[in-house]
Design a protein around this motif. Structure first.
Motif, PDB file in Angstrom:
ATOM      1  N   ARG A 210      -2.186  -2.381  -8.346  1.00 47.78           N
ATOM      2  CA  ARG A 210      -2.951  -3.555  -8.782  1.00 47.78           C
ATOM      3  C   ARG A 210      -4.299  -3.172  -9.382  1.00 47.78           C
ATOM      4  N   ARG A 211      -4.916  -2.133  -8.846  1.00 46.44           N
ATOM      5  CA  ARG A 211      -6.222  -1.651  -9.327  1.00 46.44           C
ATOM      6  C   ARG A 211      -7.281  -2.755  -9.339  1.00 46.44           C
ATOM      7  N   GLU A 212      -7.216  -3.627  -8.348  1.00 48.02           N
ATOM      8  CA  GLU A 212      -8.218  -4.676  -8.203  1.00 48.02           C
ATOM      9  C   GLU A 212      -9.515  -4.037  -7.696  1.00 48.02           C
ATOM     10  N   THR A 213     -10.598  -4.237  -8.428  1.00 44.22           N
ATOM     11  CA  THR A 213     -11.859  -3.549  -8.127  1.00 44.22           C
ATOM     12  C   THR A 213     -12.344  -3.809  -6.705  1.00 44.22           C
ATOM     13  N   SER A 214     -12.354  -5.072  -6.286  1.00 46.83           N
ATOM     14  CA  SER A 214     -12.888  -5.379  -4.953  1.00 46.83           C
ATOM     15  C   SER A 214     -12.031  -4.762  -3.850  1.00 46.83           C
TER      16      SER A 214
END
Length: 680
Positions: A210-214
């Motif tokens: 996903r590489r979601e920053t948060s």
């Protein structure tokens, strides 16, 4: 924007769910700013950016691992991947063998020691032999993880869950932290929380895909070397844990407000039912006192149920072991109805929630299944009774759950609309001003006995009364209005004499008004001072008991500790009794292990401790209090503190007594009339 924790599984509430989803972001914002400043000023790569860059190598490694069948080659592929992950989190790959107390050895792939050389953090690699993304705790060590010369000292016959309990955390010098990692999952384990199997599980595939920053920021913050094992100072994880506990304390503060409001709701609903359905009148002052105590008991029963259902490891209620109990009888199933809109008159004015809770109270007091001796009907003999699609509950013959203690409430039914509001008050934190102050679901499993006790005793000195005329609430001009503080009321004529700053207003701008006949439950005048209802904070009880026992326990054997008698002449809800039981039980086990020269395995210690605590509570504890409700709470509090799976349900009626412990403290003759007990 709140941190996205998708892929970070908070198992058995390593932190409270509400803390992780709503409060963690604020506690980490300074760290994130520090990372950003380091990237801008010193050209450093932020940890979450380093994690983001692993995506391609991660999925390349997964493809190669899925086709490789040789363990040694799979370990080499996994090492290439994990070494990059280690680097992103500030660690180095280090192959090392450590010896357990029984002579066997465990292979590590990294670790951090304290300044004195003792272990602080260990990394252990788990090989998923069949590439099925198996839980690392269910995997085994493989022989390829050991050098050939160590084949006689390997641990290949135990899954990691047993290795951790029986080998690693049972060492004389165990690490505080353990990271167990496979090619797709990483588990962060804290030794102090392992007994309840509370851990953080990171799904590497989900997070890196996903590489979601948060999410990457949260993962880096929770796993980085500087967060777990800093060079100096307190670790970030310990700070977060302390903040999580502070949040649990603030939740207990919220519960005081919720409990007071709920008692007022139930009292007024009881009046409504008696006035409109049975046409009884309840306006005598003595009846107001009785209604107050019954509403207190009712809500304390609810609080007890919320807590005991949130702690399945205590083994009293069936919980998740029985779908029949969980879906058909539990308070948790009613808790799911808190946000359901009641749109019809039938749903609002029906009694489904009331009848369900009444049945649940009966199940606890009388147990299930009922026996002939309990007045119940038995369809089959015990030997023929099946446990299939049913459950068992031992009878809890506590005064708190005795139906005779709620004579008024036994005559009424509480409408769904009111009970839904009561359950919502007990389920969600208090609403506050501000966009970020969302109401969170209260986690009762994170509340300890001391926090529950503080909630219990907070309202013992409050008084319920009927408004004999229309009343308006006022306050001192210099003070903010607080529903838990002393309340002041004036009649309709007198309100004109008070200025704007002395009047109390509702959110819509109208004056706070109580109509004639309303049941009001507040702290009035000097009620708290007269009742002496103050809860002693845990830090104070622990300190006082520690130094009271310090001299007493010197030169005593383990068995002599069990012979001590504990008496609290003004016990309240048993804060000091519980602390004394806790410290004496720990002292006994320490002495006994020294005398026998045997160590209790880490995984068995909590249950052994509970057994000793139960023995002490059942045989050595005595207490007195003037307030009968406090005695009822003390019974339940002692039981909750000492219960364990498979334990009996003790009866403290002969040890905890309602009375005046000062009678007989000095030479004085009393008139018999002065010794007659009040009618509670």
């Amino acid at each position: 924007m709140a941190i996205d924790t998708t892929g970070i599984n908070n198992e058995n509430e390593f932190y409270t769910h509400h803390y992780l989803s709503s409060i963690l972001e604020n506690d980490l914002k300074d760290l994130f700013k520090e990372w950003k400043r380091g990237a801008e000023e010193d050209d450093l790569v932020q940890p979450h950016t380093a994690l983001r860059s692993l995506r391609k190598s991660f999925f390349t490694a997964q493809d190669l691992l899925s086709r490789e069948r040789k363990n040694r080659e799979r370990l080499a592929l996994q090492k290439d991947l994990l070494a990059r992950l280690f680097s992103a989190l500030g660690y180095e790959w280090q192959n090392e063998l450590v010896t357990m107390d029984d002579g066997s050895v465990i292979p590590l792939i990294g670790g951090v020691n304290k300044t004195d050389g003792s272990p602080d953090l260990w990394f252990i690699q788990a090989l998923d032999v069949f590439a099925e993304e198996t839980d690392p705790l269910e995997l085994f060590l493989v022989s390829e993880q050991y050098p050939a010369e160590n084949e006689d000292e390997v641990n290949l016959d135990l899954p990691f869950t047993e290795i951790i309990s029986k080998k690693i955390f049972s060492r004389q010098e165990p690490p505080r932290w353990l990271i167990l990692i496979s090619s797709t999952q990483l588990l962060l384990i804290d030794r102090t929380k392992w007994n309840e199997k509370r851990l953080l599980r990171f799904d590497l595939r989900e997070i890196l895909d996903r590489r979601e920053t948060s999410t990457l920021q949260a993962m880096a913050a929770l796993l980085h070397r500087d967060s777990i094992c800093p060079a100096d100072g307190i670790s970030l994880l310990d700070t977060l844990d302390e903040n999580s506990h502070k949040h649990a304390f603030s939740v207990s503060e919220d519960l005081k407000y919720s409990l007071r409001a709920a008692i007022e709701l139930i009292g007024n609903e009881a009046i409504w039912y008696l006035r409109n359905q049975t046409h009884d009148k309840l306006f005598r002052d003595d009846m107001a006192g009785q209604l107050t105590r019954e509403c207190l008991r009712y809500m304390y029963r609810m609080l007890f149920l919320f807590y005991i259902e949130a702690r399945p490891e205590l083994g009293y209620l069936p919980g998740n072991k029985s779908e029949e109990y969980r879906k058909g009888y539990s308070l948790e199933s009613l808790r799911d109805l808190e946000m359901v809109q009641l749109t019809t008159e039938e749903s609002k004015n029906g009694y489904f929630i009331h009848e369900s809770i009444k049945l649940l109270f009966d199940l606890l007091y009388n147990g299930y299944p009922r026996t002939k001796s309990d007045g119940g009907r038995m369809l089959f003999q015990d030997s023929l009774t099946s446990d299939f699609h049913t459950f068992k509950i031992s009878p809890l013959r506590s005064h708190l759950f005795d139906p005779k203690q709620t004579a008024i409430l036994n005559r009424v039914k509480l409408r769904n609309s009111v009970m839904q509001e009561v359950i919502e008050l007990m389920s969600l934190s208090r609403s506050k001003k501000g966009k970020k102050n969302r109401r969170g679901r209260i986690s009762y499993s994170q509340l300890g006995i001391n926090q529950l006790g503080a909630v219990y005793e907070a309202l013992l000195s409050y008084k319920g009364f009927f408004a004999k005329t229309d009343l308006y609430e006022v306050k001192k001009a210099s003070e903010n209005h607080n529903l838990l503080d002393t309340a002041y009321f004036v009649g309709a004529e007198a309100i004109k004499e008070y200025n704007e700053d002395e009047r109390v207003y509702n959110e819509d701008g109208s004056l706070v008004k109580y109509d004639k006949g309303t049941f009001i439950y507040r702290l009035a005048g000097r009620d708290r001072e007269k009742s002496a209802s103050y809860y002693t904070p845990e830090v104070l009880t622990r300190c006082l008991v520690k130094y009271a026992l310090k001299e007493l326990l010197q030169n005593r054997s383990a068995n002599e500790i069990l012979e001590l008698t504990i008496c609290e002449p003004a016990m309240g809800s048993a804060a000091f009794l519980n602390e004394a039981v806790n410290q004496l039980a720990e002292a006994y086990l320490l002495k006994k292990q020294q005398e026998l020269k045997q160590n209790i395995p880490h995984e068995e210690y909590p249950k052994e401790l509970q057994k000793v605590k139960m023995y002490l509570a059942d045989n050595s504890v005595h207490g007195v209090d003037l307030n009968p409700v406090a005695v009822e709470l003390a019974e339940v509090s002692l039981w909750l503190n000492t219960i364990y799976e498979g334990a009996f349900v003790p009866w403290f009626g002969g040890q905890l007594t309602c009375g005046n412990s000062l009678i007989g403290a000095r030479r004085q003759v009393f008139d018999p009339s002065l010794l007659k007990g009040k009618k509670w």
